[in-house]
Design a protein around this motif. Structure first.
Motif, PDB file in Angstrom:
ATOM      1  N   GLY A 114       0.834  -1.207   0.000  1.00 56.50           N
ATOM      2  CA  GLY A 114       0.000   0.000   0.000  1.00 56.50           C
ATOM      3  C   GLY A 114       0.867   1.255   0.000  1.00 56.50           C
ATOM      4  N   ILE A 115       0.315   2.330   0.524  1.00 51.49           N
ATOM      5  CA  ILE A 115       1.097   3.564   0.597  1.00 51.49           C
ATOM      6  C   ILE A 115       2.149   3.431   1.699  1.00 51.49           C
ATOM      7  CG2 ILE A 115      -0.678   5.059  -0.383  1.00 51.49           C
ATOM      8  CD1 ILE A 115      -1.472   5.846   2.463  1.00 51.49           C
ATOM      9  N   MET A 116       3.307   4.021   1.476  1.00 46.87           N
ATOM     10  CA  MET A 116       4.419   3.860   2.417  1.00 46.87           C
ATOM     11  C   MET A 116       5.418   4.989   2.214  1.00 46.87           C
ATOM     12  SD  MET A 116       6.642   0.807   0.569  1.00 46.87           S
ATOM     13  CE  MET A 116       5.306  -0.381   0.600  1.00 46.87           C
ATOM     14  N   GLN A 117       6.373   5.091   3.133  1.00 48.42           N
ATOM     15  CA  GLN A 117       7.496   6.027   3.006  1.00 48.42           C
ATOM     16  C   GLN A 117       6.994   7.470   2.824  1.00 48.42           C
ATOM     17  OE1 GLN A 117      11.178   4.376   2.818  1.00 48.42           O
ATOM     18  NE2 GLN A 117       9.636   3.596   4.240  1.00 48.42           N
ATOM     19  N   GLU A 118       6.331   7.969   3.847  1.00 46.79           N
ATOM     20  CA  GLU A 118       5.704   9.288   3.765  1.00 46.79           C
ATOM     21  C   GLU A 118       6.742  10.409   3.802  1.00 46.79           C
ATOM     22  OE1 GLU A 118       2.112  11.773   5.930  1.00 46.79           O
ATOM     23  OE2 GLU A 118       3.725  10.891   7.099  1.00 46.79           O
ATOM     24  N   THR A 119       6.531  11.422   2.980  1.00 45.53           N
ATOM     25  CA  THR A 119       7.476  12.541   2.882  1.00 45.53           C
ATOM     26  C   THR A 119       7.533  13.357   4.173  1.00 45.53           C
ATOM     27  OG1 THR A 119       7.058  12.619   0.512  1.00 45.53           O
ATOM     28  CG2 THR A 119       8.123  14.527   1.488  1.00 45.53           C
ATOM     29  N   CYS A 120       6.415  13.504   4.872  1.00 44.93           N
ATOM     30  CA  CYS A 120       6.447  14.184   6.176  1.00 44.93           C
ATOM     31  C   CYS A 120       7.430  13.496   7.125  1.00 44.93           C
ATOM     32  CB  CYS A 120       5.057  14.191   6.818  1.00 44.93           C
ATOM     33  SG  CYS A 120       3.892  15.352   6.111  1.00 44.93           S
ATOM     34  N   VAL A 121       7.470  12.162   7.052  1.00 42.65           N
ATOM     35  CA  VAL A 121       8.382  11.402   7.900  1.00 42.65           C
ATOM     36  C   VAL A 121       9.825  11.671   7.491  1.00 42.65           C
ATOM     37  CG1 VAL A 121       9.051   9.094   8.663  1.00 42.65           C
ATOM     38  CG2 VAL A 121       6.638   9.621   8.267  1.00 42.65           C
ATOM     39  N   SER A 122      10.094  11.675   6.172  1.00 49.11           N
ATOM     40  CA  SER A 122      11.449  11.948   5.686  1.00 49.11           C
ATOM     41  C   SER A 122      11.960  13.282   6.202  1.00 49.11           C
ATOM     42  CB  SER A 122      11.475  11.962   4.148  1.00 49.11           C
ATOM     43  OG  SER A 122      11.070  10.742   3.613  1.00 49.11           O
ATOM     44  N   VAL A 123      11.148  14.315   6.052  1.00 43.24           N
ATOM     45  CA  VAL A 123      11.582  15.661   6.433  1.00 43.24           C
ATOM     46  C   VAL A 123      11.750  15.784   7.945  1.00 43.24           C
ATOM     47  CG1 VAL A 123      10.968  18.107   6.389  1.00 43.24           C
ATOM     48  CG2 VAL A 123      10.562  16.680   4.381  1.00 43.24           C
ATOM     49  N   THR A 124      10.829  15.223   8.705  1.00 45.59           N
ATOM     50  CA  THR A 124      10.928  15.321  10.166  1.00 45.59           C
ATOM     51  C   THR A 124      12.144  14.551  10.672  1.00 45.59           C
ATOM     52  OG1 THR A 124       8.520  15.479  10.249  1.00 45.59           O
ATOM     53  CG2 THR A 124       9.647  15.105  12.328  1.00 45.59           C
ATOM     54  N   TRP A 125      12.429  13.413  10.051  1.00 50.86           N
ATOM     55  CA  TRP A 125      13.632  12.653  10.415  1.00 50.86           C
ATOM     56  C   TRP A 125      14.889  13.477  10.123  1.00 50.86           C
ATOM     57  CZ3 TRP A 125      15.998   9.417  13.225  1.00 50.86           C
ATOM     58  CH2 TRP A 125      17.165   8.762  12.820  1.00 50.86           C
ATOM     59  N   LYS A 208     -14.179  24.383  -2.701  1.00 52.44           N
ATOM     60  CA  LYS A 208     -14.022  25.163  -3.929  1.00 52.44           C
ATOM     61  C   LYS A 208     -13.229  24.411  -4.995  1.00 52.44           C
ATOM     62  CE  LYS A 208     -14.301  29.643  -1.595  1.00 52.44           C
ATOM     63  NZ  LYS A 208     -13.614  30.929  -1.329  1.00 52.44           N
ATOM     64  N   GLY A 209     -12.782  23.184  -4.665  1.00 60.08           N
ATOM     65  CA  GLY A 209     -12.060  22.391  -5.641  1.00 60.08           C
ATOM     66  C   GLY A 209     -10.566  22.634  -5.668  1.00 60.08           C
ATOM     67  N   THR A 210     -10.064  23.531  -4.805  1.00 55.68           N
ATOM     68  CA  THR A 210      -8.619  23.719  -4.717  1.00 55.68           C
ATOM     69  C   THR A 210      -8.061  22.711  -3.713  1.00 55.68           C
ATOM     70  OG1 THR A 210      -8.912  25.421  -3.032  1.00 55.68           O
ATOM     71  CG2 THR A 210      -8.761  26.153  -5.305  1.00 55.68           C
ATOM     72  N   PHE A 211      -6.752  22.589  -3.673  1.00 59.46           N
ATOM     73  CA  PHE A 211      -6.185  21.495  -2.889  1.00 59.46           C
ATOM     74  C   PHE A 211      -4.796  21.841  -2.360  1.00 59.46           C
ATOM     75  CE2 PHE A 211      -5.122  21.023  -7.328  1.00 59.46           C
ATOM     76  CZ  PHE A 211      -3.769  20.733  -7.321  1.00 59.46           C
ATOM     77  N   TYR A 212      -4.445  21.109  -1.335  1.00 53.86           N
ATOM     78  CA  TYR A 212      -3.065  21.144  -0.818  1.00 53.86           C
ATOM     79  C   TYR A 212      -2.886  19.946   0.096  1.00 53.86           C
ATOM     80  CZ  TYR A 212       1.180  23.792  -1.268  1.00 53.86           C
ATOM     81  OH  TYR A 212       2.432  24.193  -1.648  1.00 53.86           O
ATOM     82  N   GLY A 213      -1.679  19.804   0.675  1.00 54.26           N
ATOM     83  CA  GLY A 213      -1.441  18.641   1.512  1.00 54.26           C
ATOM     84  C   GLY A 213      -0.318  18.889   2.502  1.00 54.26           C
ATOM     85  N   CYS A 214      -0.305  18.097   3.572  1.00 54.32           N
ATOM     86  CA  CYS A 214       0.670  18.328   4.647  1.00 54.32           C
ATOM     87  C   CYS A 214       2.099  18.121   4.173  1.00 54.32           C
ATOM     88  CB  CYS A 214       0.360  17.424   5.846  1.00 54.32           C
ATOM     89  SG  CYS A 214       0.410  15.661   5.487  1.00 54.32           S
ATOM     90  N   CYS A 215       2.344  17.122   3.311  1.00 54.03           N
ATOM     91  CA  CYS A 215       3.709  16.862   2.856  1.00 54.03           C
ATOM     92  C   CYS A 215       4.246  18.026   2.035  1.00 54.03           C
ATOM     93  CB  CYS A 215       3.766  15.568   2.048  1.00 54.03           C
ATOM     94  SG  CYS A 215       3.459  14.098   3.054  1.00 54.03           S
ATOM     95  N   ALA A 216       3.384  18.628   1.233  1.00 54.85           N
ATOM     96  CA  ALA A 216       3.807  19.778   0.446  1.00 54.85           C
ATOM     97  C   ALA A 216       4.146  20.966   1.342  1.00 54.85           C
ATOM     98  CB  ALA A 216       2.720  20.161  -0.547  1.00 54.85           C
ATOM     99  N   CYS A 217       3.473  21.048   2.489  1.00 46.80           N
ATOM    100  CA  CYS A 217       3.714  22.171   3.410  1.00 46.80           C
ATOM    101  C   CYS A 217       5.045  22.035   4.144  1.00 46.80           C
ATOM    102  CB  CYS A 217       2.580  22.270   4.420  1.00 46.80           C
ATOM    103  SG  CYS A 217       0.991  22.731   3.712  1.00 46.80           S
ATOM    104  N   ILE A 218       5.349  20.836   4.627  1.00 48.00           N
ATOM    105  CA  ILE A 218       6.546  20.658   5.460  1.00 48.00           C
ATOM    106  C   ILE A 218       7.808  20.450   4.632  1.00 48.00           C
ATOM    107  CG2 ILE A 218       6.367  18.141   5.696  1.00 48.00           C
ATOM    108  CD1 ILE A 218       7.233  18.424   8.592  1.00 48.00           C
ATOM    109  N   SER A 219       7.675  20.019   3.381  1.00 46.73           N
ATOM    110  CA  SER A 219       8.835  19.574   2.618  1.00 46.73           C
ATOM    111  C   SER A 219       9.925  20.623   2.414  1.00 46.73           C
ATOM    112  CB  SER A 219       8.384  19.019   1.267  1.00 46.73           C
ATOM    113  OG  SER A 219       7.720  17.780   1.451  1.00 46.73           O
ATOM    114  N   PRO A 220       9.622  21.914   2.212  1.00 45.39           N
ATOM    115  CA  PRO A 220      10.718  22.869   2.051  1.00 45.39           C
ATOM    116  C   PRO A 220      11.710  22.867   3.218  1.00 45.39           C
ATOM    117  CG  PRO A 220       8.663  23.853   1.336  1.00 45.39           C
ATOM    118  CD  PRO A 220       8.303  22.538   1.962  1.00 45.39           C
ATOM    119  N   MET A 221      11.278  22.415   4.392  1.00 46.35           N
ATOM    120  CA  MET A 221      12.182  22.370   5.530  1.00 46.35           C
ATOM    121  C   MET A 221      13.285  21.332   5.316  1.00 46.35           C
ATOM    122  SD  MET A 221       9.408  22.785   8.617  1.00 46.35           S
ATOM    123  CE  MET A 221      10.584  23.206   9.882  1.00 46.35           C
TER     124      MET A 221
END
Length: 422
Positions: A114-125, A208-221
Motif C-alpha cells: 500500500g502507501i508507504m514512506q511518507e514525505t512528512c516522515v522523511s523531512v521530520t527525520w 471550492k475544488g482547490t487542494f493542498y497537503g501536509c507533505c507539500a507544506c513541510i517539505s521545504p524544511m
C-alpha cells in the motif's frame, strides 16, 4: 550549556507535557519507553512516525533550556533505535502508511504493497537528525540526513509532466477532476515495484475544488535542513558535512566547492581566507575507498571526521575522492525474504529501475558480493541525475537511474523499484 529564560507559564506547560510522556499512561509514555531503551519504535505505545519524532524534537528544545542530560539521552536512544530498526534503503520510515513498522524488515515484505514512506516522515527525520548533529557532533546523523535527502526527499519532488485525473467520491456521486497543476511534493514513495502518485501529495480537495497537503507544506524544511547543516562551527573550528557544488563561508573563510557530488565522488575545496583552526571533513560511512590531499600532500582519511589542524591560507586546495563504486545492498539476515531482493547504491545514491527503460518487475541476476562493474549509459528519460549500466552475472547490462529520477510520471507508465527482485 547556557540555560535560557522563558515565561514561567510556558515552562510549566512544557513540563506538564514532558512529565506525562515520562509517565505510565499507555497513550503518552513515549519518552519513558525511549529512556528505558528496551523497545524499538514500532513497539512503542504510539507508532505514528513523524508526529512521534516531532515530540522528541520538542524534547531536544526543552533540553536546550534546561541542560538536563536525561532529556538528551532520551532523544539519542530514540534516534539510534530508529536508525537500527526503521530506516529504509532510501532513508525513510514505515511501510504501513505513516507508521513505524520495523521497516528494516517490512521494506522487503511483498505483503506491504500500500502507501508507504511518507514525505512528512522523511523531512521530520532530517530535522531531528539535524538537531542531534548540532548537539553531539556525531557524523552518523549527517550520513542519515544525506541518505534521506538525496533519495526519499528528492524522490518526492513533483514535476508537472502531464495532467492528473483525481477521482472524488461522495454522496453516491463519483467525479473525475482533471488537475493540470501538481503539488510540489508527493506524499508516498514505493520501494518494491510500484508507482508513485498513490494518493498524490496527500491531496485534499476543499469545497471550492482547490487542494493542498501536509507533505507539500513541510517539505521545504528538508532543503533548509541540508543547507543549514552543510557546515557547522565546531569547538575547535569548522566541520564540513556536505560537498555539493557551490560555496560556504565560516569564520570569515570562504570554501569554494567544485564537485559533481553526490553523483560523482571527486571533490575540490579551495579556501579564500586564512586562519588557524581545525577543519573537520566528513567522510561518509559508505565510502570504503577514500583518498585525501591538502595542497598535493596525502592525508590519511578517517571514517567519520578527518580532522586537520593547521594555519590555513588563501588558495589552499583540498582534494577529496570518495568511493565511486556501485555496491549491492542486501536485506537483513533475519528477513524471510533475504534471498528475494537486492538493491544497488553508488555512494549516497540508491539506484532504481524505471519501466520506461527497464522492467521493474523482471528478475535480475546481480552478484551480491563486492563492488559491481558499471558504465555510464545514455538515457531517454526527459531528465535524470545518473544513468548507469550495471553488469549482471549473465553479462548483460541492467539499466538503472538514481532513485529520485525514477517514477516521475507518477502513474503506471513509470513504475519503479529500489528493491529489485532476484
Amino acid at each position: 550549556m547556557e540555560k535560557l529564560d522563558y515565561k514561567k507559564e510556558y515552562k510549566d506547560f512544557a513540563e506538564y507535557i514532558i512529565d506525562a510522556c515520562y509517565g505510565n499512561e499507555a497513550e503518552l509514555k513515549i519518552f519513558k519507553e525511549a529512556l528505558e531503551d528496551t523497545l524499538d519504535p514500532h513497539q512503542y505505545c504510539e507508532k505514528k512516525a513523524y508526529e512521534t519524532m516531532s515530540c522528541f524534537e520538542g524534547l531536544i528544545e526543552y533540553y536546550r533550556t534546561t541542560g538536563e542530560e536525561k532529556y538528551l539521552k532520551t532523544c539519542i536512544n530514540f534516534a539510534n533505535r530508529v536508525l537500527a530498526s526503521e530506516i529504509s534503503v532510501i532513508g525513510c520510515c514505515g511501510c504501513t502508511h505513516e507508521l513505524f513498522d520495523n521497516t528494516r524488515l517490512s521494506q522487503v515484505d511483498p505483503k506491504k504493497n500500500g502507501i508507504m514512506q511518507e514525505t512528512c516522515v522523511s523531512v521530520t527525520w532530517m530535522k531531528f537528525c539535524g538537531q542531534l548533529l548540532r548537539l553531539t557532533g556525531d557524523p552518523a546523523y549527517a550520513d542519515a540526513i544525506e541518505q534521506t535527502f538525496f533519495n526519499a526527499f528528492l524522490g518526492a519532488v513533483n514535476f508537472p509532466l502531464k495532467p492528473f485525473t483525481h477521482v472524488v467520491s461522495g454522496n453516491g456521486i463519483t467525479e473525475h477532476i482533471e488537475i493540470r497543476g501538481v503539488l510540489p511534493f508527493d506524499s508516498y514513495s514505493p520501494l518494491r515495484a510500484g508507482r508513485r502518485g498513490k494518493q498524490i501529495g496527500g491531496m485534499k480537495l476543499d469545497p471550492k475544488g482547490t487542494f493542498y497537503g501536509c507533505c507539500a507544506c513541510i517539505s521545504p524544511m528538508g532543503i533548509g535542513t541540508l543547507t543549514e547543516t552543510a557546515a557547522l562551527i565546531s569547538e575547535n573550528g569548522i566541520a564540513i558535512n556536505s560537498y555539493m557544488n557551490g560555496y560556504m563561508t565560516a569564520k570569515g573563510v570562504r570554501f569554494d566547492i567544485e564537485s559533481g557530488y553526490p553523483y560523482d565522488g571527486k571533490i575540490k575545496i579551495t579556501l579564500d581566507g586564512e586562519g588557524e583552526f581545525e577543519l573537520a571533513l566528513r567522510i561518509p560511512a559508505w565510502s570504503k575507498k577514500t583518498s585525501l590531499k591538502v595542497n598535493g600532500e596525502a592525508v590519511t582519511p578517517e571514517t567519520g571526521y578527518t580532522r586537520i589542524s593547521r594555519k590555513w591560507s588563501k588558495g589552499d586546495l583540498i582534494e577529496l575522492e570518495l568511493d565511486d563504486c556501485v555496491y549491492a545492498v542486501l536485506p537483513p539476515e533475519d528477513s524471510e525474504y533475504k534471498e528475494n531482493y537486492i538493491a544497488l547504491r553508488k555512494g549516497a545514491i540508491v539506484l532504481a529501475l524505471d519501466k520506461r527503460i527497464s522492467d521493474p518487475r523482471a528478475k535480475v541476476v546481480l552478484d551480491s558480493e563486492n563492488a559491481l562493474e558499471y558504465c555510464v549509459l545514455p538515457c531517454e528519460l526527459p531528465y535524470y541525475n545518473l544513468s548507469l549500466g550495471v553488469k549482471q552475472k549473465d553479462g548483460s547490462l541492467l539499466h538503472v537511474v538514481d532513485y529520485a529520477s525514477a517514477g516521475t510520471t507518477f502513474d503506471n507508465e513509470s513504475e519503479c523499484a529500489a528493491w529489485l527482485e532476484r
